[in-house]
Design an enzyme around this catalytic site. Structure first.
Site, PDB file in Angstrom:
ATOM      1  N   LYS A  21      48.028  45.724  33.303  1.00 35.91           N
ATOM      2  CA  LYS A  21      46.604  45.294  33.094  1.00 35.91           C
ATOM      3  C   LYS A  21      46.402  45.260  31.702  1.00 35.91           C
ATOM      4  O   LYS A  21      46.724  45.934  30.706  1.00 35.91           O
ATOM      5  CB  LYS A  21      45.532  46.644  33.346  1.00 35.91           C
ATOM      6  CG  LYS A  21      45.633  46.932  34.810  1.00 35.91           C
ATOM      7  CD  LYS A  21      44.400  47.839  35.297  1.00 35.91           C
ATOM      8  CE  LYS A  21      44.784  49.200  34.681  1.00 35.91           C
ATOM      9  NZ  LYS A  21      43.619  50.262  35.202  1.00 35.91           N
ATOM     10  N   ASP A  77      33.842  39.849  40.370  1.00 36.61           N
ATOM     11  CA  ASP A  77      35.271  39.962  40.565  1.00 36.61           C
ATOM     12  C   ASP A  77      35.624  38.324  40.789  1.00 36.61           C
ATOM     13  O   ASP A  77      35.014  37.817  41.799  1.00 36.61           O
ATOM     14  CB  ASP A  77      35.397  40.594  42.040  1.00 36.61           C
ATOM     15  CG  ASP A  77      36.649  41.047  41.986  1.00 36.61           C
ATOM     16  OD1 ASP A  77      37.339  41.050  41.104  1.00 36.61           O
ATOM     17  OD2 ASP A  77      36.746  41.840  43.115  1.00 36.61           O
ATOM     18  N   ARG A  96      32.887  52.670  47.633  1.00 36.93           N
ATOM     19  CA  ARG A  96      34.159  53.680  47.564  1.00 36.93           C
ATOM     20  C   ARG A  96      33.366  55.006  47.683  1.00 36.93           C
ATOM     21  O   ARG A  96      32.440  55.141  47.105  1.00 36.93           O
ATOM     22  CB  ARG A  96      34.815  53.428  46.183  1.00 36.93           C
ATOM     23  CG  ARG A  96      35.363  51.964  46.206  1.00 36.93           C
ATOM     24  CD  ARG A  96      36.319  51.753  44.641  1.00 36.93           C
ATOM     25  NE  ARG A  96      36.510  50.436  44.730  1.00 36.93           N
ATOM     26  CZ  ARG A  96      37.182  49.960  43.639  1.00 36.93           C
ATOM     27  NH1 ARG A  96      37.359  50.729  42.372  1.00 36.93           N
ATOM     28  NH2 ARG A  96      37.510  48.781  43.436  1.00 36.93           N
ATOM     29  N   GLN A 130      30.722  44.008  41.981  1.00 42.56           N
ATOM     30  CA  GLN A 130      31.543  43.589  40.877  1.00 42.56           C
ATOM     31  C   GLN A 130      31.549  42.228  40.566  1.00 42.56           C
ATOM     32  O   GLN A 130      31.126  41.155  41.609  1.00 42.56           O
ATOM     33  CB  GLN A 130      33.042  43.777  41.087  1.00 42.56           C
ATOM     34  CG  GLN A 130      33.575  45.098  41.456  1.00 42.56           C
ATOM     35  CD  GLN A 130      35.041  45.160  42.087  1.00 42.56           C
ATOM     36  OE1 GLN A 130      35.306  44.390  42.965  1.00 42.56           O
ATOM     37  NE2 GLN A 130      35.595  45.957  41.390  1.00 42.56           N
ATOM     38  N   HIS A 161      39.511  35.962  41.546  1.00 40.38           N
ATOM     39  CA  HIS A 161      40.993  36.259  41.803  1.00 40.38           C
ATOM     40  C   HIS A 161      41.390  34.754  41.616  1.00 40.38           C
ATOM     41  O   HIS A 161      40.826  33.756  42.096  1.00 40.38           O
ATOM     42  CB  HIS A 161      41.437  36.539  43.219  1.00 40.38           C
ATOM     43  CG  HIS A 161      40.909  38.037  43.229  1.00 40.38           C
ATOM     44  ND1 HIS A 161      39.859  38.521  43.713  1.00 40.38           N
ATOM     45  CD2 HIS A 161      41.753  39.266  42.846  1.00 40.38           C
ATOM     46  CE1 HIS A 161      39.671  39.633  43.730  1.00 40.38           C
ATOM     47  NE2 HIS A 161      40.672  40.345  43.211  1.00 40.38           N
ATOM     48  N   CYS A 179      39.497  41.812  47.051  1.00 38.89           N
ATOM     49  CA  CYS A 179      40.734  40.806  46.937  1.00 38.89           C
ATOM     50  C   CYS A 179      41.670  40.503  48.072  1.00 38.89           C
ATOM     51  O   CYS A 179      41.505  39.176  48.552  1.00 38.89           O
ATOM     52  CB  CYS A 179      41.981  41.734  46.125  1.00 38.89           C
ATOM     53  SG  CYS A 179      41.480  43.041  45.169  1.00 38.89           S
ATOM     54  N   HIS A 227      43.780  39.350  39.009  1.00 40.85           N
ATOM     55  CA  HIS A 227      42.446  39.914  39.549  1.00 40.85           C
ATOM     56  C   HIS A 227      41.772  40.221  37.852  1.00 40.85           C
ATOM     57  O   HIS A 227      42.414  40.293  37.018  1.00 40.85           O
ATOM     58  CB  HIS A 227      42.715  41.460  39.897  1.00 40.85           C
ATOM     59  CG  HIS A 227      43.605  41.582  41.001  1.00 40.85           C
ATOM     60  ND1 HIS A 227      43.120  42.223  42.182  1.00 40.85           N
ATOM     61  CD2 HIS A 227      44.936  41.420  41.246  1.00 40.85           C
ATOM     62  CE1 HIS A 227      44.266  42.098  43.063  1.00 40.85           C
ATOM     63  NE2 HIS A 227      45.032  41.642  42.495  1.00 40.85           N
TER      64      HIS A 227
END
Length: 662
Positions: A489, A403, A383, A401, A405, A354, A535
């Site tokens: 979420k 991913d 992580r 991911q 945004h 992000c 997200h």
RNA sequence: GCUGCUGUAGCUCAGUGGUAGAGCGCGUCAUUGGUAAUGACGAGGUCGGGAGUUCAAUCCUCCCCAGCAGCACCA
């Protein structure tokens, strides 16, 4: 007298204090025997608990399976605790509920011996069977709270005493006696006696550590798990299902099918082998087509950024414990002295994408005309997860991911979320999943005003409602307290081929990060405004999604995802030339095909490629070579289909085409 | 990270205080076989890493690492 109404509408006048068991007996001896418990005004109760007032009564038998299982499992848990204390005096009992498939009980082994182990289970099971066979009556008794606390303290049950002391003062608490020699504090209800259970319908399955009251600062107890059912048939069915699930285990199949491996030197990170990476590449290509079609822009951002950037985003303060940090210096190359000075600036591997996407957004001045701006990345993140959490492909330390945004205006949120719902719906269905959507609402600890949370929750809810997905059919549910600290979420929970659920997709509306990293756009009014950041992910991560797919398909991938889509196998070496022709033509048609011209019998080849889960085996001998045909044996069917090479190419090409472009 | 268990050949596993064995797989040879394992022979292991006890450790003790089950965690 009180008036008891039965489910068929008939009513009986009975004396106050009559029990449901009495009523069952009055109706008939068959029912008296079959009745396990009672529903009194909808509440599940002991069959021997006296009725005190007018009520609706329904007798529960083993045909009311959900209720009966719940009762049985709860009783198994108590009997487990009684058995453990019988065998190991000095064991403290704590808490033992029913679970989805059975029960567990948390106990504290006496200090004189260590925690319980698997080796203790057979003896405990046998003791449990003794208690069941003894058919001990289970009797409810109400005790004053203070008297109960004293009882527990005298018995050396400090956990129970602590628990009772936290229940409201002056309250009457129920305990259940098993015969006259063992009791536990419990809300109930229970069966009338231990003999109502089938001694062959349970099995203790494992022992593990569990923290007292789920808090890792508390002492650790031994948790003994069992699976418990109404009869042996149900138990056997459950054990069979567990075996089936074990056969699908992605770690086993990943090795058998040569998809990937994990090893000590890179624990938590995946070595993708050619076969596994083919699946990855197909998924990546599939996702690129999806996001290109949905108006996203793909980017690639740095793997390592200065710690100051992570400080600003807030991760350094809050999540550093899970980040891999790197000193920004040349390490000492002498044999003497430390490798790292400890004085250099810190950098960190990105734990998420992000902030980097915000930094891209911030380049140049954005106008409201640029919104919504959808930035996508196959983002590789690291992580440093707690070691005990790592699990095959499902929980790793390096993952990629899907991913994105979406930077948008307030008034675009609902529309964007709705479009995302449609995209996710299409994709999950193409993989053969059904799903449910849940809305995780504000947690106790959170940033932002209640007004903002109201707004954010309503936006997500509205979008799902407008997409027509907020219905019981789609498993719509709101989960209080489950949201992230910065945003509510939406979560997509997939149901796989054997009914297990996996949370993969998510979309969250975030007003915190754009603020912290000072993202803004120029509105129609010429003033600067904060965009909202959505997200979102659909696969979640490639690693985990592939793990889920392996288990979902049990390794039998649809042809478009199968690493090897077809094998051409010869019966005799005289057909080798033809087999190579066939293979070349299939390759030219874009099929991932291999020729198997080894000097082995056809039985052997059929077995080997079947075990390897190759979708189509093209068998060729002299007959096929002379006629220009192939004999196709497809995975999961015994027969063969003879067809011309052109027909085979057409069929395989069709099946090998991804579903979104078919 | 916590508790317990496990770590021996590529894989699945057996075994022992005196430096190891099976099946599958792999290699070679023979076999040319029509839909789930053809036969023979052969190669392959510093028994997870380190330290200790011992004349001697894969085996016993301690420490570390990883895996497994659960717990806790999952931005």
């Amino acid at each position: 007298m009180i008036r008891i109404t039965l489910p068929d509408g008939t009513a009986r006048e009975v004396a106050r204090g009559t029990t449901p068991a009495d009523i069952a007996a009055a109706i008939g001896p068959g029912l008296a025997k079959a009745a396990l418990a009672a529903r009194v005004d909808g509440e599940l109760r002991d069959i021997t608990r006296p009725l005190e007032a007018d009520a609706q009564l329904a007798l529960v038998t083993s045909r009311d399976e959900a209720d009966a299982l719940e009762l049985a499992r709860h009783d198994f848990a108590h009997i487990l605790a009684e058995a453990v204390q019988g065998l190991f005096p000095g064991t403290q009992i704590t808490f033992g509920p029913s679970t989805d498939d059975g029960f567990y009980y948390d106990v504290m082994a006496p200090a004189s011996r260590g925690p319980f182990t698997m080796d203790d289970l057979p003896a405990i099971e046998e003791k449990m069977r003794d208690i069941i066979r003894a058919d001990k009556p289970l009797r409810r008794e109400v005790m004053a709270r203070d008297a109960l606390i004293a009882t527990w303290q005298n018995a050396g049950e400090s956990f129970k005493a602590e628990w009772a002391a936290e229940l409201p003062e002056g309250e009457e608490l129920s305990v259940y006696w098993s015969g006259n020699d063992w009791m536990d504090m419990c809300r109930g209800p229970h069966l009338a006696s231990t003999g109502k259970l089938d001694p062959a319908a349970f099995k203790l399955t494992r022992v593990a550590g569990a923290y007292w009251r789920g808090d890792q600062n508390n002492p650790q107890l031994s948790r003994i798990y069992g699976t418990g059912w109404l009869n042996k048939k149900q138990l056997d069915a459950r054990l069979l299902r567990l075996e089936e699930a074990a056969k699908r285990d992605h770690r086993r199949l990943g090795q058998d099918m040569d998809l990937f491996h994990l090893q000590q030197e890179a624990h938590g990170s995946v070595f993708w082998h050619p076969n596994g990476y083919l699946i990855w590449r197909e998924l990546e290509a599939y996702m690129r087509r999806a996001i290109d079609g949905a108006g996203y822009k793909e980017v690639k951002t740095p793997q390592v950024m200065d710690a100051r950037q992570w400080e600003q985003s807030g991760h350094w303060g809050k999540y550093r414990a899970n980040m891999f940090v790197i000193p920004d210096e040349v390490p000492n190359v002498d044999d003497e002295g430390p490798v790292i000075s400890g004085e250099a600036d810190w950098m960190a591997l990105k734990p998420m994408n992000c902030p980097a996407h915000v930094l891209i957004f911030r380049q140049g001045i954005k106008s409201y005309r640029d919104l919504p701006l959808r930035i996508y990345e196959n983002g590789c993140c690291h992580r440093n997860e707690p070691h005990g959490a790592l699990h095959g492909l499902m929980r790793v330390r390096q993952f990629t991911q899907d991913d994105a945004h979406i930077f948008c205006r307030e008034d675009q949120i609902v529309e964007e979320v709705q479009a995302f719902c449609a995209l996710a719906d299409r994709i999950y269905k193409e993989f053969g999943f059904t799903y449910s959507i849940k809305l995780a609402l504000r947690p106790d600890q959170r940033f932002g005003s209640d007004a903002d949370w109201d707004k954010a929750e309503n936006e997500l809810r509205d979008a799902v409602v407008r997409a027509g997905l907020a219905t019981p059919e789609f498993g719509w549910e709101e989960l209080p307290g489950e949201g992230a600290f910065y945003a509510p979420k939406l979560e997509w929970h997939l149901t796989d081929a054997i009914g297990r659920t996996w949370q993969v997709g998510t979309i969250q509306s975030d007003r915190v990060l754009p603020e912290r990293l000072d993202a803004s756009y120029v509105g129609e009014d010429g003033a600067r405004h904060r965009p909202v950041m959505l997200h979102r992910a659909i696969f979640g991560s490639y690693e985990r999604f592939i793990g889920i797919l392996i288990e979902h398909y049990a390794g039998r991938f649809p042809v478009w995802l199968a690493p090897v889509q077809a094998v051409v196998a010869t019966i005799t070496s005289e057909a080798d030339g033809y087999a190579h022709d066939v293979t070349a033509k299939l390759k030219a048609a874009g099929i991932r095909v291999e020729a198997d011209t080894r000097n082995e019998k056809i039985n052997y080849k059929v077995r080997e490629h079947s075990v390897a889960k190759v979708p189509h085996l093209l068998v060729v001998g002299m007959r096929e070579a002379e006629e220009g045909k192939v004999a196709i044996r497809s995975l999961g069917s015994d027969g063969q289909r003879i067809m011309t090479l052109d027909e085979a190419i057409a069929m395989l090409s069709h099946e090998a085409t991804p579903p979104d472009i078919r």
